[in-house]
Design an enzyme around this catalytic site. Sequence first.
Site, PDB file in Angstrom:
ATOM      1  N   ASP A   9      38.912  48.551  37.986  1.00  0.00           N
ATOM      2  CA  ASP A   9      38.999  47.723  39.177  1.00  0.00           C
ATOM      3  C   ASP A   9      39.863  46.506  38.771  1.00  0.00           C
ATOM      4  O   ASP A   9      40.055  46.259  37.571  1.00  0.00           O
ATOM      5  CB  ASP A   9      37.584  47.298  39.578  1.00  0.00           C
ATOM      6  CG  ASP A   9      37.567  46.306  40.715  1.00  0.00           C
ATOM      7  OD1 ASP A   9      38.217  46.570  41.730  1.00  0.00           O
ATOM      8  OD2 ASP A   9      36.910  45.252  40.572  1.00  0.00           O
ATOM      9  N   LEU A  10      40.385  45.767  39.737  1.00  0.00           N
ATOM     10  CA  LEU A  10      41.259  44.633  39.394  1.00  0.00           C
ATOM     11  C   LEU A  10      40.514  43.288  39.467  1.00  0.00           C
ATOM     12  O   LEU A  10      40.206  42.676  38.431  1.00  0.00           O
ATOM     13  CB  LEU A  10      42.471  44.627  40.329  1.00  0.00           C
ATOM     14  CG  LEU A  10      43.500  43.515  40.125  1.00  0.00           C
ATOM     15  CD1 LEU A  10      44.113  43.560  38.736  1.00  0.00           C
ATOM     16  CD2 LEU A  10      44.608  43.618  41.186  1.00  0.00           C
ATOM     17  N   ASP A  11      40.187  42.895  40.706  1.00  0.00           N
ATOM     18  CA  ASP A  11      39.554  41.588  40.891  1.00  0.00           C
ATOM     19  C   ASP A  11      38.141  41.593  40.294  1.00  0.00           C
ATOM     20  O   ASP A  11      37.302  42.407  40.686  1.00  0.00           O
ATOM     21  CB  ASP A  11      39.505  41.279  42.395  1.00  0.00           C
ATOM     22  CG  ASP A  11      38.876  39.936  42.698  1.00  0.00           C
ATOM     23  OD1 ASP A  11      38.819  39.088  41.796  1.00  0.00           O
ATOM     24  OD2 ASP A  11      38.443  39.737  43.844  1.00  0.00           O
ATOM     25  N   THR A  17      40.648  36.950  40.820  1.00  0.00           N
ATOM     26  CA  THR A  17      41.380  36.455  41.996  1.00  0.00           C
ATOM     27  C   THR A  17      40.420  36.109  43.134  1.00  0.00           C
ATOM     28  O   THR A  17      40.864  35.640  44.183  1.00  0.00           O
ATOM     29  CB  THR A  17      42.418  37.498  42.478  1.00  0.00           C
ATOM     30  OG1 THR A  17      41.847  38.792  42.368  1.00  0.00           O
ATOM     31  CG2 THR A  17      43.682  37.447  41.649  1.00  0.00           C
ATOM     32  N   LYS A  45      33.502  40.473  47.920  1.00  0.00           N
ATOM     33  CA  LYS A  45      34.122  41.027  46.707  1.00  0.00           C
ATOM     34  C   LYS A  45      34.251  42.543  46.798  1.00  0.00           C
ATOM     35  O   LYS A  45      33.276  43.231  47.091  1.00  0.00           O
ATOM     36  CB  LYS A  45      33.316  40.627  45.474  1.00  0.00           C
ATOM     37  CG  LYS A  45      33.498  39.158  45.134  1.00  0.00           C
ATOM     38  CD  LYS A  45      32.873  38.795  43.807  1.00  0.00           C
ATOM     39  CE  LYS A  45      33.124  37.323  43.494  1.00  0.00           C
ATOM     40  NZ  LYS A  45      32.463  36.895  42.277  1.00  0.00           N
ATOM     41  N   GLY A  46      35.455  43.032  46.537  1.00  0.00           N
ATOM     42  CA  GLY A  46      35.697  44.475  46.550  1.00  0.00           C
ATOM     43  C   GLY A  46      35.915  45.053  47.942  1.00  0.00           C
ATOM     44  O   GLY A  46      36.201  46.227  48.101  1.00  0.00           O
ATOM     45  N   ARG A  49      40.898  43.849  52.995  1.00  0.00           N
ATOM     46  CA  ARG A  49      41.314  42.630  53.718  1.00  0.00           C
ATOM     47  C   ARG A  49      40.768  42.601  55.146  1.00  0.00           C
ATOM     48  O   ARG A  49      40.176  41.613  55.570  1.00  0.00           O
ATOM     49  CB  ARG A  49      42.848  42.555  53.736  1.00  0.00           C
ATOM     50  CG  ARG A  49      43.377  41.212  54.166  1.00  0.00           C
ATOM     51  CD  ARG A  49      44.904  41.205  54.180  1.00  0.00           C
ATOM     52  NE  ARG A  49      45.460  41.673  52.905  1.00  0.00           N
ATOM     53  CZ  ARG A  49      46.728  42.032  52.726  1.00  0.00           C
ATOM     54  NH1 ARG A  49      47.580  41.979  53.729  1.00  0.00           N
ATOM     55  NH2 ARG A  49      47.155  42.443  51.545  1.00  0.00           N
ATOM     56  N   SER A 114      41.914  49.766  42.806  1.00  0.00           N
ATOM     57  CA  SER A 114      41.595  48.496  43.459  1.00  0.00           C
ATOM     58  C   SER A 114      41.745  48.587  44.972  1.00  0.00           C
ATOM     59  O   SER A 114      42.564  49.363  45.476  1.00  0.00           O
ATOM     60  CB  SER A 114      42.545  47.419  42.911  1.00  0.00           C
ATOM     61  OG  SER A 114      42.531  46.275  43.727  1.00  0.00           O
ATOM     62  N   ALA A 115      40.985  47.761  45.689  1.00  0.00           N
ATOM     63  CA  ALA A 115      41.113  47.687  47.149  1.00  0.00           C
ATOM     64  C   ALA A 115      42.310  46.831  47.566  1.00  0.00           C
ATOM     65  O   ALA A 115      42.728  46.855  48.719  1.00  0.00           O
ATOM     66  CB  ALA A 115      39.844  47.086  47.739  1.00  0.00           C
ATOM     67  N   SER A 116      42.878  46.083  46.611  1.00  0.00           N
ATOM     68  CA  SER A 116      43.924  45.118  46.960  1.00  0.00           C
ATOM     69  C   SER A 116      45.270  45.774  47.251  1.00  0.00           C
ATOM     70  O   SER A 116      45.668  46.721  46.591  1.00  0.00           O
ATOM     71  CB  SER A 116      44.107  44.121  45.817  1.00  0.00           C
ATOM     72  OG  SER A 116      45.198  43.268  46.113  1.00  0.00           O
ATOM     73  N   LYS A 117      45.964  45.214  48.245  1.00  0.00           N
ATOM     74  CA  LYS A 117      47.328  45.669  48.527  1.00  0.00           C
ATOM     75  C   LYS A 117      48.341  44.863  47.725  1.00  0.00           C
ATOM     76  O   LYS A 117      49.539  45.075  47.831  1.00  0.00           O
ATOM     77  CB  LYS A 117      47.621  45.530  50.030  1.00  0.00           C
ATOM     78  CG  LYS A 117      46.797  46.505  50.861  1.00  0.00           C
ATOM     79  CD  LYS A 117      47.185  46.485  52.317  1.00  0.00           C
ATOM     80  CE  LYS A 117      46.496  47.654  53.011  1.00  0.00           C
ATOM     81  NZ  LYS A 117      46.709  47.677  54.442  1.00  0.00           N
ATOM     82  N   ASN A 118      47.852  43.909  46.947  1.00  0.00           N
ATOM     83  CA  ASN A 118      48.735  43.035  46.155  1.00  0.00           C
ATOM     84  C   ASN A 118      48.649  43.332  44.659  1.00  0.00           C
ATOM     85  O   ASN A 118      49.077  42.516  43.843  1.00  0.00           O
ATOM     86  CB  ASN A 118      48.351  41.578  46.394  1.00  0.00           C
ATOM     87  CG  ASN A 118      48.543  41.166  47.852  1.00  0.00           C
ATOM     88  OD1 ASN A 118      49.638  41.302  48.387  1.00  0.00           O
ATOM     89  ND2 ASN A 118      47.498  40.685  48.496  1.00  0.00           N
ATOM     90  N   LYS A 145      35.736  51.291  49.022  1.00  0.00           N
ATOM     91  CA  LYS A 145      34.543  51.504  48.219  1.00  0.00           C
ATOM     92  C   LYS A 145      33.339  51.062  49.067  1.00  0.00           C
ATOM     93  O   LYS A 145      33.468  50.092  49.804  1.00  0.00           O
ATOM     94  CB  LYS A 145      34.594  50.644  46.937  1.00  0.00           C
ATOM     95  CG  LYS A 145      35.803  50.930  46.051  1.00  0.00           C
ATOM     96  CD  LYS A 145      35.974  49.823  45.023  1.00  0.00           C
ATOM     97  CE  LYS A 145      37.302  49.965  44.274  1.00  0.00           C
ATOM     98  NZ  LYS A 145      37.594  48.878  43.344  1.00  0.00           N
ATOM     99  N   GLU A 169      33.875  48.350  36.670  1.00  0.00           N
ATOM    100  CA  GLU A 169      33.716  47.715  37.983  1.00  0.00           C
ATOM    101  C   GLU A 169      32.824  46.482  37.938  1.00  0.00           C
ATOM    102  O   GLU A 169      31.857  46.456  37.195  1.00  0.00           O
ATOM    103  CB  GLU A 169      33.033  48.708  38.938  1.00  0.00           C
ATOM    104  CG  GLU A 169      33.935  49.331  39.973  1.00  0.00           C
ATOM    105  CD  GLU A 169      34.469  48.385  41.029  1.00  0.00           C
ATOM    106  OE1 GLU A 169      33.978  47.252  41.148  1.00  0.00           O
ATOM    107  OE2 GLU A 169      35.395  48.780  41.750  1.00  0.00           O
ATOM    108  N   ASP A 170      33.142  45.499  38.779  1.00  0.00           N
ATOM    109  CA  ASP A 170      32.273  44.310  38.871  1.00  0.00           C
ATOM    110  C   ASP A 170      31.461  44.291  40.162  1.00  0.00           C
ATOM    111  O   ASP A 170      30.617  43.409  40.321  1.00  0.00           O
ATOM    112  CB  ASP A 170      33.108  43.025  38.793  1.00  0.00           C
ATOM    113  CG  ASP A 170      33.909  42.798  40.056  1.00  0.00           C
ATOM    114  OD1 ASP A 170      34.595  43.749  40.510  1.00  0.00           O
ATOM    115  OD2 ASP A 170      33.847  41.692  40.617  1.00  0.00           O
TER     116      ASP A 170
END
Length: 215
Positions: A9-11, A17, A45-46, A49, A114-118, A145, A169-170
Amino acid sequence: MKIKAFLFDLDGVIVDTAIFHYQAWKKMANGLGFDIDEEFNETLKGISRMDSLNAILKHGNLEISEEQKLELAAQKNADYLELVNTMTPANILPGVSSFLAEARESGVKIALGSASKNSNLILEKIGVKPLFDAIIDGNQVSKSKPDPEVFVKGAQSLGFENESCIVFEDAFAGVEAAKAANMKAVGIGSSKVLFNADIVINSFEGHSVSEFLNL
Ligand code: B16
Ligand code: MG
């Protein structure tokens, strides 16, 4: 089954972030006449957007048109990207760089889930993008998720079976997604929150790849 890949996972796992998301969402909420606090931010979180935006609007008892929602989400993302653009390799969470390098040396493949588009921009800013064999993020998935889609696609793009992957994962929903995909899950954070993970660690600091290969 032998572990062949790590899916990160990213964030909250590679980088934090969440504080930037919080600042940008708070600015939006304040502009709409209400506030969000850190406790509420935890629930975002997770979450994707648009799902985050809908949760915030519900929190503020606001109903607006889909068109207005898209405008707000675009402005929030612009504010968020301003903060992301200040990131450097110093923003990588403790122990992550050496853990990624050790995984590569051990022949373990690495993917992002990750769920992020960035995520591409963030990985570039912190200088770890070349360490990833595959990047699956909010641009490739349609289901958030705890749906396992993001991790299943990660395993597929590496060419491995789900059972040979470990997810780091966090978020509670992220661990659920890993379990739904029949993957092992390492929780990063509190075992009170991540009780459904196979193992929970505070951070990568002091941990080596070999500890996880026999999970
Ligand atoms: P974006 P992760 C998630 O990242 C964040 O935790 C969540 O707060 C955010 O809304 C989501 O990404 C989407 O981010 O607006 O950049 O597309 O934990 O799945 O890496
Ligand atoms: Mg996360």
